[in-house]
Design a protein around this motif. Structure first.
Motif, PDB file in Angstrom:
ATOM      1  N   GLU A   1      38.706 -98.953  65.971  1.00 29.74           N
ATOM      2  CA  GLU A   1      37.803 -98.318  66.929  1.00 29.74           C
ATOM      3  C   GLU A   1      37.623 -99.181  68.179  1.00 29.74           C
ATOM      4  N   GLN A   2      37.592-100.508  68.003  1.00 28.99           N
ATOM      5  CA  GLN A   2      37.367-101.390  69.142  1.00 28.99           C
ATOM      6  C   GLN A   2      37.769-102.806  68.775  1.00 28.99           C
ATOM      7  N   ILE A   3      38.329-103.527  69.750  1.00 26.20           N
ATOM      8  CA  ILE A   3      38.666-104.945  69.596  1.00 26.20           C
ATOM      9  C   ILE A   3      38.005-105.718  70.730  1.00 26.20           C
TER      10      ILE A   3
ATOM     11  N   THR B   1      28.421-103.843  74.188  1.00 24.36           N
ATOM     12  CA  THR B   1      29.085-102.716  74.853  1.00 24.36           C
ATOM     13  C   THR B   1      29.967-101.956  73.867  1.00 24.36           C
ATOM     14  N   PRO B   2      29.384-101.355  72.827  1.00 25.20           N
ATOM     15  CA  PRO B   2      30.187-100.595  71.863  1.00 25.20           C
ATOM     16  C   PRO B   2      30.798 -99.357  72.514  1.00 25.20           C
ATOM     17  N   ARG B   3      32.011 -99.019  72.087  1.00 25.14           N
ATOM     18  CA  ARG B   3      32.698 -97.868  72.676  1.00 25.14           C
ATOM     19  C   ARG B   3      32.335 -96.555  72.005  1.00 25.14           C
ATOM     20  N   SER B   4      31.865 -96.622  70.781  1.00 21.90           N
ATOM     21  CA  SER B   4      31.598 -95.392  70.036  1.00 21.90           C
ATOM     22  C   SER B   4      30.313 -95.537  69.247  1.00 21.90           C
ATOM     23  N   SER B   5      29.793 -94.412  68.772  1.00 27.09           N
ATOM     24  CA  SER B   5      28.587 -94.452  67.953  1.00 27.09           C
ATOM     25  C   SER B   5      28.849 -95.160  66.636  1.00 27.09           C
ATOM     26  N   PHE B   6      30.088 -95.074  66.128  1.00 28.59           N
ATOM     27  CA  PHE B   6      30.411 -95.786  64.892  1.00 28.59           C
ATOM     28  C   PHE B   6      30.265 -97.292  65.088  1.00 28.59           C
ATOM     29  N   VAL B   7      30.848 -97.826  66.149  1.00 30.70           N
ATOM     30  CA  VAL B   7      30.768 -99.267  66.404  1.00 30.70           C
ATOM     31  C   VAL B   7      29.320 -99.681  66.654  1.00 30.70           C
ATOM     32  N   ALA B   8      28.606 -98.896  67.437  1.00 29.03           N
ATOM     33  CA  ALA B   8      27.205 -99.214  67.741  1.00 29.03           C
ATOM     34  C   ALA B   8      26.372 -99.277  66.482  1.00 29.03           C
ATOM     35  N   ALA B   9      26.600 -98.362  65.549  1.00 30.09           N
ATOM     36  CA  ALA B   9      25.811 -98.306  64.317  1.00 30.09           C
ATOM     37  C   ALA B   9      26.262 -99.329  63.295  1.00 30.09           C
TER      38      ALA B   9
ATOM     39  N   SER C   1      23.056 -95.779  73.298  1.00 29.16           N
ATOM     40  CA  SER C   1      22.745 -96.727  72.223  1.00 29.16           C
ATOM     41  C   SER C   1      21.667 -97.678  72.729  1.00 29.16           C
ATOM     42  N   LEU C   2      20.613 -97.864  71.939  1.00 33.90           N
ATOM     43  CA  LEU C   2      19.487 -98.701  72.329  1.00 33.90           C
ATOM     44  C   LEU C   2      19.121 -99.595  71.146  1.00 33.90           C
TER      45      LEU C   2
ATOM     46  N   ASP D   1      31.158 -94.094  74.901  1.00 37.38           N
ATOM     47  CA  ASP D   1      32.313 -93.250  75.241  1.00 37.38           C
ATOM     48  C   ASP D   1      32.421 -92.069  74.291  1.00 37.38           C
ATOM     49  N   GLN D   2      32.140 -92.348  73.015  1.00 35.83           N
ATOM     50  CA  GLN D   2      32.314 -91.322  71.985  1.00 35.83           C
ATOM     51  C   GLN D   2      31.040 -91.234  71.153  1.00 35.83           C
TER      52      GLN D   2
END
Length: 384
Positions: free
Chosen positions: A218-220, A229-237, A285-286, A367-368
């Motif tokens: 998902e992100q590197i 700075t997560p790119r997606s809700s998965f990474v943020a969570a 994301s907060l 982003d996603q």
């Protein structure tokens, strides 16, 4: 990882299937020489499968693996300059610590003097010289794991693969061994690839992290970049905890800020860290630590958001307290650090009216967004 490091271990379009299940799906990845690189993700995301293919214990259905410029895709494990440290240590119970560490060099038929010299160096490195003649059963879990690391490093691999190496240890021991492992890496200077599902471990030890989900990356990026700075809700969570807010842009104030209407919550100000236009849907994301919990309404500012809420849950963690605040139809998690905690201090409690405030720059546009990723949030149940 510096740009000068270049690509040392490279995965090119790697796919691995087990029947109808795709464990790794066209993954491409470059890891630098001397880097500590973590593969992070939930169970079944493909991180261990990728590690096993790097070790040679498994082969990709398609794609190639290169190490130091050489194609090792079909090379058997014993011919790869790679060693693995497993979660369960995999030590020989009938051998002494010294003989466990010496096993690899003996199998490689090194001369006796060089074996003794290398084993002594490894015992010194992992601080187990006084335990050299003991058996694994006489050691603690942390000591056993240090023996496993020494046994892998004595073979002088170009890459050390660590598969959930601290998962069997308690929290304080894991934290101490992370520091020791980082010091060992600084000493030997080779590439470490660390597989874990523990975000804290990955964040604390890595130069870079690859967050994996359902067989893809998902992100590197460096830990701070992944977190902030997560790119997606998965990474943020998955990396820490977060709150999600969904809304629509109602006004672009200037190049820096916009106004956004969040249904059932109200209008908030966001920073334009991505291009936005009136009418755009946004997913914000907060992080809990970005929110301030106040008893009195603060003076508003153009870049500050202020929302009235009611405390629904409070959990004291020692170093900090977490609050779950009901704001309209939304429930947000806020975290307050105890820098100057006083036992007699009046702090927000269940049922209190409070004000939440945060700067527009404290939220991050994703982003996603996928609603199912919200299941990763460590928030209490609605009726808790």
């Amino acid at each position: 990882m510096s740009d000068e490091m270049g690509s040392f271990l490279r995965f090119e379009n790697i796919t691995r299937k087990f029947g109808s299940f795709t464990a790794v799906n066209e993954v491409s990845l470059e890891i630098g020489q001397g880097e500590t690189f973590s593969l992070l993700g939930p169970s079944g995301c493909g991180k261990t499968t990728l590690l096993r293919m790097a070790a040679g214990f498994d082969r990709p259905d398609s794609g190639r693996i290169f190490l130091d410029g050489k194609d090792i895709t079909l090379l058997p494990p014993e011919l790869r300059p790679v060693n693995t440290v497993f979660q369960n240590y995999a030590l020989f119970p009938h051998l002494s610590i010294r003989d466990n560490i010496a096993f690899g060099p003996k199998m490689a038929k090194h001369d006796r003097a060089s074996i003794q010299r290398d084993v002594d160096a490894m015992l010194e490195l992992v601080d187990l010289k006084s335990h050299a003649n003991q058996k694994p059963s006489q050691l603690s879990g942390g000591q056993k794991q240090r023996v496993a690391i020494a046994r892998a490093l004595v073979n002088k691999p170009k890459v050390l693969l660590l598969d959930e190496p601290l998962a069997a240890l308690d929290l304080k021991l894991r934290q101490r061994l992370l520091v020791e492992l980082d010091a060992i890496h600084d000493e030997v200077g080779i590439t470490f690839i660390y597989v874990t599902h523990d975000q804290g471990e990955a964040m604390s030890i890595s130069d870079r992290i690859a967050v994996m989900n359902k067989g893809v990356i998902e992100q590197i990026g460096p830990p701070a970049e992944i977190y902030e700075t997560p790119r997606s809700s998965f990474v943020a969570a998955f990396i820490g905890d977060t709150n999600f807010l969904d809304g629509r842009i109602t006004e672009v104030i200037d190049r820096q800020f916009s106004r956004c209407e969040v249904c059932g919550f109200g209008t908030i100000t966001i920073e334009n860290d991505k291009p936005v236009a009136v009418g755009d849907l946004i997913h914000l994301s907060l992080r809990p630590e970005k929110l301030n919990v106040l008893r009195e309404m603060p003076n508003p500012a153009i870049s500050q958001n202020i929302v009235r809420g009611e405390v629904e849950d409070v959990i004291y963690y020692g170093s900090h307290t977490r609050y779950w605040i009901r704001c309209g139809e939304w429930k947000l998690c806020a975290e307050m650090q105890h820098r100057n905690f006083q036992l007699n201090e009046s702090r927000p409690k269940w049922g209190d009216e409070v004000w939440l405030s945060w700067q527009a720059s404290d939220g991050y546009l994703l982003d996603q967004y996928r609603a199912e990723d919200e299941e990763l949030l460590t928030l209490p149940d609605e009726d808790a």
